[in-house]
Design an enzyme around this catalytic site. Sequence first.
Site, PDB file in Angstrom:
ATOM      1  N   ASP A 107      -9.430 -19.284   1.832  1.00 24.22           N
ATOM      2  CA  ASP A 107      -9.739 -17.954   1.316  1.00 24.22           C
ATOM      3  C   ASP A 107     -10.905 -18.057   0.336  1.00 24.22           C
ATOM      4  OD1 ASP A 107      -7.536 -17.130   2.727  1.00 24.22           O
ATOM      5  OD2 ASP A 107      -6.274 -16.753   0.986  1.00 24.22           O
ATOM      6  N   MET A 108     -11.514 -16.899   0.041  1.00 27.34           N
ATOM      7  CA  MET A 108     -12.549 -16.865  -1.001  1.00 27.34           C
ATOM      8  C   MET A 108     -12.024 -16.041  -2.166  1.00 27.34           C
ATOM      9  SD  MET A 108     -15.475 -17.981  -1.916  1.00 27.34           S
ATOM     10  CE  MET A 108     -16.636 -18.395  -0.623  1.00 27.34           C
ATOM     11  N   GLN A 137     -17.470 -12.979   1.724  1.00 29.11           N
ATOM     12  CA  GLN A 137     -17.256 -11.577   1.337  1.00 29.11           C
ATOM     13  C   GLN A 137     -18.566 -10.773   1.386  1.00 29.11           C
ATOM     14  OE1 GLN A 137     -16.255 -13.303  -2.312  1.00 29.11           O
ATOM     15  NE2 GLN A 137     -14.068 -12.837  -2.226  1.00 29.11           N
ATOM     16  N   ARG A 158     -14.760 -16.480   8.461  1.00 27.01           N
ATOM     17  CA  ARG A 158     -14.028 -15.196   8.427  1.00 27.01           C
ATOM     18  C   ARG A 158     -14.800 -14.249   7.514  1.00 27.01           C
ATOM     19  NH1 ARG A 158      -9.223 -15.578   4.694  1.00 27.01           N
ATOM     20  NH2 ARG A 158      -8.141 -16.677   6.359  1.00 27.01           N
ATOM     21  N   LYS A 161     -14.608  -7.730   3.671  1.00 28.49           N
ATOM     22  CA  LYS A 161     -15.417  -6.878   2.782  1.00 28.49           C
ATOM     23  C   LYS A 161     -15.371  -7.396   1.349  1.00 28.49           C
ATOM     24  CE  LYS A 161     -14.889  -2.787   5.676  1.00 28.49           C
ATOM     25  NZ  LYS A 161     -14.384  -1.397   5.782  1.00 28.49           N
ATOM     26  N   ARG A 261      -0.920  -5.206  -2.616  1.00 26.09           N
ATOM     27  CA  ARG A 261      -0.992  -4.411  -1.375  1.00 26.09           C
ATOM     28  C   ARG A 261      -0.733  -2.934  -1.679  1.00 26.09           C
ATOM     29  NH1 ARG A 261      -2.707  -8.518   0.189  1.00 26.09           N
ATOM     30  NH2 ARG A 261      -4.484  -7.209  -0.201  1.00 26.09           N
TER      31      ARG A 261
HETATM   32  P1  FAD Z   1     -11.014  -0.846   4.297  1.00 26.62           P
HETATM   33  O1  FAD Z   1     -12.465  -0.712   4.014  1.00 26.62           O
HETATM   34  O2  FAD Z   1     -10.077  -1.028   3.149  1.00 26.62           O
HETATM   35  O3  FAD Z   1     -10.535   0.380   5.149  1.00 26.62           O
HETATM   36  C1  FAD Z   1     -11.291   0.810   6.284  1.00 26.62           C
HETATM   37  C2  FAD Z   1     -10.369   1.444   7.298  1.00 26.62           C
HETATM   38  O4  FAD Z   1      -9.449   0.458   7.808  1.00 26.62           O
HETATM   39  C3  FAD Z   1      -9.499   2.546   6.743  1.00 26.62           C
HETATM   40  O5  FAD Z   1     -10.185   3.776   6.680  1.00 26.62           O
HETATM   41  C4  FAD Z   1      -8.358   2.544   7.773  1.00 26.62           C
HETATM   42  O6  FAD Z   1      -8.777   3.187   8.960  1.00 26.62           O
HETATM   43  C5  FAD Z   1      -8.185   1.065   8.059  1.00 26.62           C
HETATM   44  N1  FAD Z   1      -7.184   0.491   7.133  1.00 26.62           N
HETATM   45  C6  FAD Z   1      -7.420  -0.303   6.067  1.00 26.62           C
HETATM   46  N2  FAD Z   1      -6.255  -0.635   5.464  1.00 26.62           N
HETATM   47  C7  FAD Z   1      -5.276  -0.024   6.146  1.00 26.62           C
HETATM   48  C8  FAD Z   1      -3.861   0.053   6.016  1.00 26.62           C
HETATM   49  N3  FAD Z   1      -3.205  -0.558   5.023  1.00 26.62           N
HETATM   50  N4  FAD Z   1      -3.163   0.779   6.919  1.00 26.62           N
HETATM   51  C9  FAD Z   1      -3.784   1.426   7.911  1.00 26.62           C
HETATM   52  N5  FAD Z   1      -5.131   1.400   8.093  1.00 26.62           N
HETATM   53  C10 FAD Z   1      -5.866   0.695   7.227  1.00 26.62           C
HETATM   54  N6  FAD Z   1     -10.583 -10.714   0.588  1.00 26.62           N
HETATM   55  C11 FAD Z   1     -11.135 -11.647  -0.208  1.00 26.62           C
HETATM   56  O7  FAD Z   1     -11.837 -11.313  -1.172  1.00 26.62           O
HETATM   57  N7  FAD Z   1     -10.934 -12.986   0.039  1.00 26.62           N
HETATM   58  C12 FAD Z   1     -10.213 -13.430   1.107  1.00 26.62           C
HETATM   59  O8  FAD Z   1     -10.065 -14.645   1.305  1.00 26.62           O
HETATM   60  C13 FAD Z   1      -9.661 -12.454   1.988  1.00 26.62           C
HETATM   61  N8  FAD Z   1      -8.975 -12.823   3.087  1.00 26.62           N
HETATM   62  C14 FAD Z   1      -8.550 -11.865   3.965  1.00 26.62           C
HETATM   63  C15 FAD Z   1      -7.968 -12.257   5.167  1.00 26.62           C
HETATM   64  C16 FAD Z   1      -7.631 -11.296   6.106  1.00 26.62           C
HETATM   65  C17 FAD Z   1      -7.015 -11.736   7.413  1.00 26.62           C
HETATM   66  C18 FAD Z   1      -7.853  -9.907   5.836  1.00 26.62           C
HETATM   67  C19 FAD Z   1      -7.509  -8.847   6.847  1.00 26.62           C
HETATM   68  C20 FAD Z   1      -8.406  -9.527   4.648  1.00 26.62           C
HETATM   69  C21 FAD Z   1      -8.755 -10.465   3.697  1.00 26.62           C
HETATM   70  N9  FAD Z   1      -9.325 -10.102   2.484  1.00 26.62           N
HETATM   71  C22 FAD Z   1      -9.859 -11.074   1.668  1.00 26.62           C
HETATM   72  C23 FAD Z   1      -9.294  -8.673   2.029  1.00 26.62           C
HETATM   73  C24 FAD Z   1     -10.588  -7.935   2.370  1.00 26.62           C
HETATM   74  O9  FAD Z   1     -11.631  -8.402   1.559  1.00 26.62           O
HETATM   75  C25 FAD Z   1     -10.428  -6.420   2.158  1.00 26.62           C
HETATM   76  O10 FAD Z   1     -10.171  -6.173   0.797  1.00 26.62           O
HETATM   77  C26 FAD Z   1      -9.336  -5.768   2.949  1.00 26.62           C
HETATM   78  O11 FAD Z   1      -9.224  -6.309   4.232  1.00 26.62           O
HETATM   79  C27 FAD Z   1      -9.613  -4.243   3.084  1.00 26.62           C
HETATM   80  O12 FAD Z   1     -10.793  -4.012   3.815  1.00 26.62           O
HETATM   81  P2  FAD Z   1     -10.782  -3.562   5.351  1.00 26.62           P
HETATM   82  O13 FAD Z   1     -12.027  -4.079   5.990  1.00 26.62           O
HETATM   83  O14 FAD Z   1      -9.535  -4.047   5.990  1.00 26.62           O
HETATM   84  O15 FAD Z   1     -10.737  -2.004   5.390  1.00 26.62           O
END
Ligand code: FAD
Length: 279
Positions: A107-108, A137, A158, A161, A261
């Site tokens: 992870d980052m 990221q 990976r 955002k 979460r």
């Molecule tokens: P967002 O921009 O939050 O949402 C965009 C759209 O996605 C929403 O409008 C909706 O349509 C859909 N959506 C999002 N969340 C939901 C929900 N709960 N229920 C239903 N629909 C939803 N971040 C780090 O900084 N470091 C890491 O190492 C890291 N590892 C990760 C590993 C994985 C497998 C994932 C999935 C995420 C990780 N993240 C990590 C978190 C990431 O940086 C984002 O904060 C997080 O994924 C939210 O961004 P998003 O792209 O999913 O969508």
Amino acid sequence: MIPPIARRFVAGESVPEVLDHVYECNADGVAVIVNLLGEHYDTPAAARDDVDTYLSLLDDIADSDLDASVSVKPSQIGLDVSADLFEDNYREIVARAHERDAFVWCDMEGADTTDATLDAFESIAEAYPWSVGQCVQSNLKRTRDDLERLVDVPGEIRLVKGAYDEPSSIAYANKSRVDEAYRDDLRFLFEHRDRGVAVGSHDPAMISLADRLAQEYGTDYEVQMLMGVREDAQRDLAAQGVDVAQYAPFGDKWLSYFYRRVRERKENLTFALRAVAGR
Ligand code: FAD
């Protein structure tokens, strides 16, 4: 015991519980990335405990026919003690994965850890090709340069955002600007790599873009989502033949993860309550 409300996002407290969860996801065609919850350890002994758990998890995965990998956090395996301890521990875990034909993600965390994390990833991926993947990221302004630097590194990437609040001097604050950076970074990865791209997002727009880019560039990719988030979409994508992996945390430090979460998306509490109510 983990209350049912948190069980939506956390696979259990023990290794047998998380392995049961892997088994269930695999039955739906979804791979699992197992994360032992823990971060910011300030002693080598605390980091060592989690390193040992990861080593034995990798053995469990290799000894089974489960489709699973692990994901570690830098501050969980020593970065808050020293960069050397982190790199030694990271290398030891990846060496075991390489030996057992398994896979490790890293992870980052916050931007003050990016340099040490990428330095370690680059060196370890060269030593153990295609046994390790690194999260980057798109909210960080530096990320395009980092992707250029990593373009030939034999490890997976990976793209997420970004989950950490960072100052506007180094990160995009506006959501639409982060989305734009994510799209650009995704295009860069598909254009410049022929394998090892992971789309770490629940965003339907980014997942559709990945599908279009894969057709355009012929790059293999995987969609990664969190346990408890859009699980129907995870199963649907897998049924359509897309490689999907679910990031599933476990362990006794589940409370702060569950709060995170819920804080980032209030609907998550509603979903969790509905799951408890059985509807
Ligand atoms: P967002 O921009 O939050 O949402 C965009 C759209 O996605 C929403 O409008 C909706 O349509 C859909 N959506 C999002 N969340 C939901 C929900 N709960 N229920 C239903 N629909 C939803 N971040 C780090 O900084 N470091 C890491 O190492 C890291 N590892 C990760 C590993 C994985 C497998 C994932 C999935 C995420 C990780 N993240 C990590 C978190 C990431 O940086 C984002 O904060 C997080 O994924 C939210 O961004 P998003 O792209 O999913 O969508």
